[in-house]
Design a protein around this motif. Structure first.
Motif, PDB file in Angstrom:
ATOM      1  N   VAL A  93       0.842  -1.228   0.110  1.00 39.84           N
ATOM      2  CA  VAL A  93      -0.078  -0.133   0.000  1.00 39.84           C
ATOM      3  C   VAL A  93       0.887   1.250   0.066  1.00 39.84           C
ATOM      4  O   VAL A  93       0.679   2.189  -0.562  1.00 39.84           O
ATOM      5  CB  VAL A  93      -1.082  -0.054   1.185  1.00 39.84           C
ATOM      6  CG1 VAL A  93      -1.778   1.414   1.455  1.00 39.84           C
ATOM      7  CG2 VAL A  93      -2.043  -1.285   1.136  1.00 39.84           C
ATOM      8  N   ARG A  94       1.774   1.404   0.862  1.00 37.13           N
ATOM      9  CA  ARG A  94       2.759   2.384   0.934  1.00 37.13           C
ATOM     10  C   ARG A  94       3.374   2.520  -0.543  1.00 37.13           C
ATOM     11  O   ARG A  94       3.915   3.755  -1.132  1.00 37.13           O
ATOM     12  CB  ARG A  94       4.030   2.294   2.054  1.00 37.13           C
ATOM     13  CG  ARG A  94       3.648   2.411   3.214  1.00 37.13           C
ATOM     14  CD  ARG A  94       4.439   2.562   4.151  1.00 37.13           C
ATOM     15  NE  ARG A  94       5.363   1.504   4.504  1.00 37.13           N
ATOM     16  CZ  ARG A  94       4.872   0.241   5.042  1.00 37.13           C
ATOM     17  NH1 ARG A  94       3.683   0.318   5.652  1.00 37.13           N
ATOM     18  NH2 ARG A  94       5.656  -0.862   5.283  1.00 37.13           N
ATOM     19  N   ALA A  95       3.769   1.547  -1.394  1.00 35.35           N
ATOM     20  CA  ALA A  95       4.280   1.704  -2.571  1.00 35.35           C
ATOM     21  C   ALA A  95       3.374   2.324  -3.665  1.00 35.35           C
ATOM     22  O   ALA A  95       3.879   3.130  -4.422  1.00 35.35           O
ATOM     23  CB  ALA A  95       4.964   0.153  -3.123  1.00 35.35           C
TER      24      ALA A  95
ATOM     25  N   ASP B 121       6.707  -6.004  -6.902  1.00 35.11           N
ATOM     26  CA  ASP B 121       7.513  -6.299  -7.847  1.00 35.11           C
ATOM     27  C   ASP B 121       6.978  -5.184  -9.181  1.00 35.11           C
ATOM     28  O   ASP B 121       7.540  -4.702  -9.828  1.00 35.11           O
ATOM     29  CB  ASP B 121       7.839  -7.555  -8.336  1.00 35.11           C
ATOM     30  CG  ASP B 121       8.993  -7.935  -7.357  1.00 35.11           C
ATOM     31  OD1 ASP B 121       9.392  -7.442  -6.526  1.00 35.11           O
ATOM     32  OD2 ASP B 121       9.063  -9.496  -7.401  1.00 35.11           O
ATOM     33  N   ALA B 122       5.509  -5.604  -9.308  1.00 35.04           N
ATOM     34  CA  ALA B 122       4.975  -5.002 -10.524  1.00 35.04           C
ATOM     35  C   ALA B 122       4.828  -3.355 -10.326  1.00 35.04           C
ATOM     36  O   ALA B 122       5.233  -2.730 -11.195  1.00 35.04           O
ATOM     37  CB  ALA B 122       3.509  -5.581 -10.582  1.00 35.04           C
ATOM     38  N   VAL B 123       4.596  -2.948  -8.998  1.00 35.49           N
ATOM     39  CA  VAL B 123       4.548  -1.642  -8.756  1.00 35.49           C
ATOM     40  C   VAL B 123       5.823  -1.055  -9.035  1.00 35.49           C
ATOM     41  O   VAL B 123       5.930   0.286  -9.661  1.00 35.49           O
ATOM     42  CB  VAL B 123       4.136  -1.443  -7.382  1.00 35.49           C
ATOM     43  CG1 VAL B 123       4.351  -0.001  -6.867  1.00 35.49           C
ATOM     44  CG2 VAL B 123       2.714  -1.719  -7.221  1.00 35.49           C
ATOM     45  N   THR B 124       7.268  -1.782  -8.344  1.00 35.95           N
ATOM     46  CA  THR B 124       8.598  -1.155  -8.501  1.00 35.95           C
ATOM     47  C   THR B 124       8.747  -1.046 -10.168  1.00 35.95           C
ATOM     48  O   THR B 124       9.345  -0.043 -10.583  1.00 35.95           O
ATOM     49  CB  THR B 124       9.229  -2.219  -7.870  1.00 35.95           C
ATOM     50  OG1 THR B 124       8.894  -1.986  -6.425  1.00 35.95           O
ATOM     51  CG2 THR B 124      10.685  -1.706  -7.866  1.00 35.95           C
ATOM     52  N   GLN B 125       8.506  -1.978 -10.925  1.00 39.70           N
ATOM     53  CA  GLN B 125       8.820  -2.046 -12.310  1.00 39.70           C
ATOM     54  C   GLN B 125       7.979  -0.941 -12.915  1.00 39.70           C
ATOM     55  O   GLN B 125       8.721  -0.416 -13.939  1.00 39.70           O
ATOM     56  CB  GLN B 125       8.315  -3.457 -12.976  1.00 39.70           C
ATOM     57  CG  GLN B 125       8.616  -3.485 -14.311  1.00 39.70           C
ATOM     58  CD  GLN B 125       8.378  -4.969 -15.021  1.00 39.70           C
ATOM     59  OE1 GLN B 125       7.989  -5.864 -14.296  1.00 39.70           O
ATOM     60  NE2 GLN B 125       8.491  -5.057 -16.316  1.00 39.70           N
ATOM     61  N   ALA B 126       6.806  -1.024 -12.656  1.00 39.03           N
ATOM     62  CA  ALA B 126       6.055   0.259 -13.286  1.00 39.03           C
ATOM     63  C   ALA B 126       6.650   1.592 -13.133  1.00 39.03           C
ATOM     64  O   ALA B 126       6.671   2.356 -13.918  1.00 39.03           O
ATOM     65  CB  ALA B 126       4.273  -0.040 -13.040  1.00 39.03           C
ATOM     66  N   ARG B 127       7.012   1.833 -11.894  1.00 34.99           N
ATOM     67  CA  ARG B 127       7.536   3.045 -11.577  1.00 34.99           C
ATOM     68  C   ARG B 127       8.698   3.498 -12.158  1.00 34.99           C
ATOM     69  O   ARG B 127       8.997   4.276 -12.711  1.00 34.99           O
ATOM     70  CB  ARG B 127       7.752   3.290  -9.867  1.00 34.99           C
ATOM     71  CG  ARG B 127       8.218   4.536  -9.525  1.00 34.99           C
ATOM     72  CD  ARG B 127       7.535   5.229  -8.056  1.00 34.99           C
ATOM     73  NE  ARG B 127       8.264   6.433  -8.014  1.00 34.99           N
ATOM     74  CZ  ARG B 127       8.204   6.997  -6.802  1.00 34.99           C
ATOM     75  NH1 ARG B 127       7.753   6.301  -5.759  1.00 34.99           N
ATOM     76  NH2 ARG B 127       8.303   8.196  -6.691  1.00 34.99           N
ATOM     77  N   ALA B 128       9.677   2.363 -12.205  1.00 37.36           N
ATOM     78  CA  ALA B 128      10.892   2.469 -13.165  1.00 37.36           C
ATOM     79  C   ALA B 128      10.586   2.884 -14.555  1.00 37.36           C
ATOM     80  O   ALA B 128      11.432   3.455 -15.286  1.00 37.36           O
ATOM     81  CB  ALA B 128      11.891   1.019 -13.035  1.00 37.36           C
ATOM     82  N   GLU B 129       9.519   2.211 -15.229  1.00 37.45           N
ATOM     83  CA  GLU B 129       9.183   2.620 -16.790  1.00 37.45           C
ATOM     84  C   GLU B 129       8.537   4.035 -16.690  1.00 37.45           C
ATOM     85  O   GLU B 129       8.282   4.168 -18.114  1.00 37.45           O
ATOM     86  CB  GLU B 129       8.189   1.528 -17.242  1.00 37.45           C
ATOM     87  CG  GLU B 129       8.987   0.106 -17.309  1.00 37.45           C
ATOM     88  CD  GLU B 129       7.930  -0.901 -17.989  1.00 37.45           C
ATOM     89  OE1 GLU B 129       7.293  -0.363 -18.849  1.00 37.45           O
ATOM     90  OE2 GLU B 129       7.624  -1.998 -17.455  1.00 37.45           O
TER      91      GLU B 129
END
Length: 108
Positions: A9-11, A99-107
């Protein structure tokens, strides 16, 4: 390390804070990869979160509607995240969602 629902939730909150003020023109821009628009990246994240929730609840996977206004994407992601958290997924699913949130943010 075990991923908890609070961490997910924080991510998502950080992601929404990052993109929530974007204009339609900014949503239409491509991300660093140059292959997808920022809106397409976030919509793909929404779909991934919905797919994970469907897996936890044993429901069929359904496409997340692509709304006409990209300004709704942060709300879609937030709601789908909360739907996933309410389903009480295990640590592996929470890790996949993070992981999906982290990857999306990197994109973006």
């Amino acid at each position: 390390m075990t991923v908890g629902d609070g961490q997910l939730v924080r991510a998502v909150d950080r992601l929404v804070d990052h993109v929530g003020h974007w204009t339609p023109a900014r949503w239409a821009q491509t991300g660093p990869s140059g292959t997808r628009s920022r809106a397409e990246v976030v919509h793909a994240l929404a779909q991934r979160l919905a797919d994970l929730e469907a897996g936890v609840t044993c429901r069929p996977v359904r496409p997340v509607p692509r709304l006409a206004n990209d300004l709704a994407l942060p709300d879609q992601v937030r709601v789908l995240t909360l739907d996933l958290v309410v389903a009480e997924p295990g640590p592996a699913v929470l890790a996949a969602a993070l992981d999906a949130v982290t990857q999306a943010r990197a994109e973006l």
